[in-house]
Design a protein around this motif. Structure first.
Motif, PDB file in Angstrom:
ATOM      1  N   ILE A   1     -39.130   7.470 -20.914  1.00  0.00           N
ATOM      2  CA  ILE A   1     -38.592   7.286 -19.563  1.00  0.00           C
ATOM      3  C   ILE A   1     -38.747   5.848 -19.094  1.00  0.00           C
ATOM      4  O   ILE A   1     -37.777   5.181 -18.713  1.00  0.00           O
ATOM      5  CB  ILE A   1     -39.269   8.244 -18.567  1.00  0.00           C
ATOM      6  CG1 ILE A   1     -38.921   9.698 -18.898  1.00  0.00           C
ATOM      7  CG2 ILE A   1     -38.831   7.910 -17.129  1.00  0.00           C
ATOM      8  CD1 ILE A   1     -39.647  10.716 -18.034  1.00  0.00           C
ATOM      9  N   HIS A   2     -39.958   5.339 -19.119  1.00  0.00           N
ATOM     10  CA  HIS A   2     -40.227   4.039 -18.497  1.00  0.00           C
ATOM     11  C   HIS A   2     -39.683   2.881 -19.320  1.00  0.00           C
ATOM     12  O   HIS A   2     -39.156   1.913 -18.758  1.00  0.00           O
ATOM     13  CB  HIS A   2     -41.728   3.897 -18.237  1.00  0.00           C
ATOM     14  CG  HIS A   2     -42.229   4.863 -17.209  1.00  0.00           C
ATOM     15  ND1 HIS A   2     -42.516   4.501 -15.912  1.00  0.00           N
ATOM     16  CD2 HIS A   2     -42.453   6.201 -17.287  1.00  0.00           C
ATOM     17  CE1 HIS A   2     -42.895   5.568 -15.241  1.00  0.00           C
ATOM     18  NE2 HIS A   2     -42.869   6.613 -16.056  1.00  0.00           N
ATOM     19  N   GLY A   3     -39.786   2.986 -20.652  1.00  0.00           N
ATOM     20  CA  GLY A   3     -39.201   1.941 -21.481  1.00  0.00           C
ATOM     21  C   GLY A   3     -37.706   1.844 -21.271  1.00  0.00           C
ATOM     22  O   GLY A   3     -37.150   0.745 -21.129  1.00  0.00           O
ATOM     23  N   SER A   4     -37.035   2.983 -21.200  1.00  0.00           N
ATOM     24  CA  SER A   4     -35.581   3.001 -21.028  1.00  0.00           C
ATOM     25  C   SER A   4     -35.169   2.495 -19.655  1.00  0.00           C
ATOM     26  O   SER A   4     -34.236   1.697 -19.520  1.00  0.00           O
ATOM     27  CB  SER A   4     -35.045   4.424 -21.232  1.00  0.00           C
ATOM     28  OG  SER A   4     -35.287   4.870 -22.543  1.00  0.00           O
ATOM     29  N   VAL A   5     -35.861   2.960 -18.617  1.00  0.00           N
ATOM     30  CA  VAL A   5     -35.477   2.570 -17.253  1.00  0.00           C
ATOM     31  C   VAL A   5     -35.741   1.091 -17.012  1.00  0.00           C
ATOM     32  O   VAL A   5     -34.877   0.377 -16.468  1.00  0.00           O
ATOM     33  CB  VAL A   5     -36.202   3.441 -16.208  1.00  0.00           C
ATOM     34  CG1 VAL A   5     -35.933   2.916 -14.800  1.00  0.00           C
ATOM     35  CG2 VAL A   5     -35.739   4.891 -16.323  1.00  0.00           C
ATOM     36  N   HIS A   6     -36.908   0.588 -17.400  1.00  0.00           N
ATOM     37  CA  HIS A   6     -37.193  -0.829 -17.174  1.00  0.00           C
ATOM     38  C   HIS A   6     -36.225  -1.734 -17.935  1.00  0.00           C
ATOM     39  O   HIS A   6     -35.862  -2.808 -17.462  1.00  0.00           O
ATOM     40  CB  HIS A   6     -38.635  -1.156 -17.565  1.00  0.00           C
ATOM     41  CG  HIS A   6     -39.640  -0.752 -16.545  1.00  0.00           C
ATOM     42  ND1 HIS A   6     -39.634  -1.225 -15.248  1.00  0.00           N
ATOM     43  CD2 HIS A   6     -40.701   0.098 -16.606  1.00  0.00           C
ATOM     44  CE1 HIS A   6     -40.630  -0.690 -14.572  1.00  0.00           C
ATOM     45  NE2 HIS A   6     -41.290   0.114 -15.369  1.00  0.00           N
ATOM     46  N   ALA A   7     -35.785  -1.298 -19.096  1.00  0.00           N
ATOM     47  CA  ALA A   7     -34.869  -2.111 -19.900  1.00  0.00           C
ATOM     48  C   ALA A   7     -33.444  -2.087 -19.356  1.00  0.00           C
ATOM     49  O   ALA A   7     -32.685  -3.046 -19.561  1.00  0.00           O
ATOM     50  CB  ALA A   7     -34.876  -1.622 -21.346  1.00  0.00           C
ATOM     51  N   ALA A   8     -33.075  -1.014 -18.659  1.00  0.00           N
ATOM     52  CA  ALA A   8     -31.676  -0.835 -18.277  1.00  0.00           C
ATOM     53  C   ALA A   8     -31.393  -0.891 -16.783  1.00  0.00           C
ATOM     54  O   ALA A   8     -30.238  -1.048 -16.377  1.00  0.00           O
ATOM     55  CB  ALA A   8     -31.168   0.507 -18.824  1.00  0.00           C
TER      56      ALA A   8
END
Length: 251
Positions: free
Chosen positions: A92-99
């Motif tokens: 969740i957090h890796g994807s959201v922060h990256a996008a």
């Protein structure tokens, strides 16, 4: 990088660590925590790909500033390390922060009243008072729950579901709140759960809801902008409360 710039960067990261650690402790105070699950994070780098995240399976009440993991969203070896984060947190957090550029801070949890709403066919907050109206037309609603968010595609789907919103009601799941700072994200989470409590209590009466018309709801929501500074004041005073009871979050 010049020495003074490095020092400034270190100070910035440490303040983020202290504020994020405080948010974990305060989540316990408000009874938003759930066993050793759920996750809060904060972007350190400008592109959001380097971020802080809570360690795997550490209770919110024990998290200190120094405990937070410093991760990079594109580091493919992250989950192979001994201190790897929780798989769903990484997704969740890796994807959201990256996008999602505006998600400098991301708070994901399952507070009781908001999660109860997320279990309804319609999890939206109806504008029935000034707190519920605060979120009028300002929440993303995700009804495509795909199970435990421990696969990369589910993380990317959640990031897409945010769109341009900072608050998301996650059907069959919980809530995620993004913000420019820990204080701002925490304030939205605080009022989101209060608004959800009002909704659940109103629904429980079985009587018809007195829903504001769209014009009044939008006027009320926009009026909250005049109180934006309250988030910083509220969070600072909550940290002072922690300092009086257990300041170890700062360690």
């Amino acid at each position: 990088m010049a020495v003074h710039s490095l020092h400034a960067a270190d100070e910035h990261e440490w303040q983020l660590r202290v504020d994020l650690a405080a948010a974990f402790r305060l989540a316990v105070h408000f009874d938003w925590h759930e066993s050793v699950g759920n996750h809060f994070s904060a972007a350190v780098s400008e592109d959001g790909k380097t971020f802080l995240l809570n360690p795997r399976w550490q209770h919110f009440s024990a998290i200190r500033a120094s405990d937070l993991l410093l991760l990079h969203a594109e580091d493919k070896e992250t989950m192979e390390r001994e201190n790897a984060p929780d798989p769903s947190a990484w997704c969740i957090h890796g994807s959201v922060h990256a996008a999602v550029p505006h998600a400098r801070v991301l708070l994901h949890c399952h507070p009781p009243y908001a999660t109860a709403l997320c279990g309804l066919k319609d999890p939206s907050l109806k504008p029935i008072d000034q707190n519920t109206a605060r979120f009028f037309n300002r929440c993303a609603i995700d009804l495509d729950f795909g199970g435990m968010a421990d696969e990369a595609e589910e993380g990317r789907r959640i990031a897409r579901a945010f769109g341009n919103h900072s608050i998301m009601m996650m059907g069959n799941h919980g809530v995620s709140v993004a913000g420019e700072t820990v204080a701002k994200a925490f304030e939205d989470l605080y009022f989101l759960e209060r608004a959800a409590k009002t909704m659940v209590l109103a629904y429980s009466t079985g009587q018809p809801l007195n829903v504001m018309d769209d014009t009044l709801a939008e006027k009320t929501a926009a009026a909250w902008d005049d109180y934006a500074g309250a988030a910083d004041a509220h969070f600072e005073q909550l940290k002072q409360m922690l300092d009086r009871t257990d300041p170890t979050y700062r360690d």
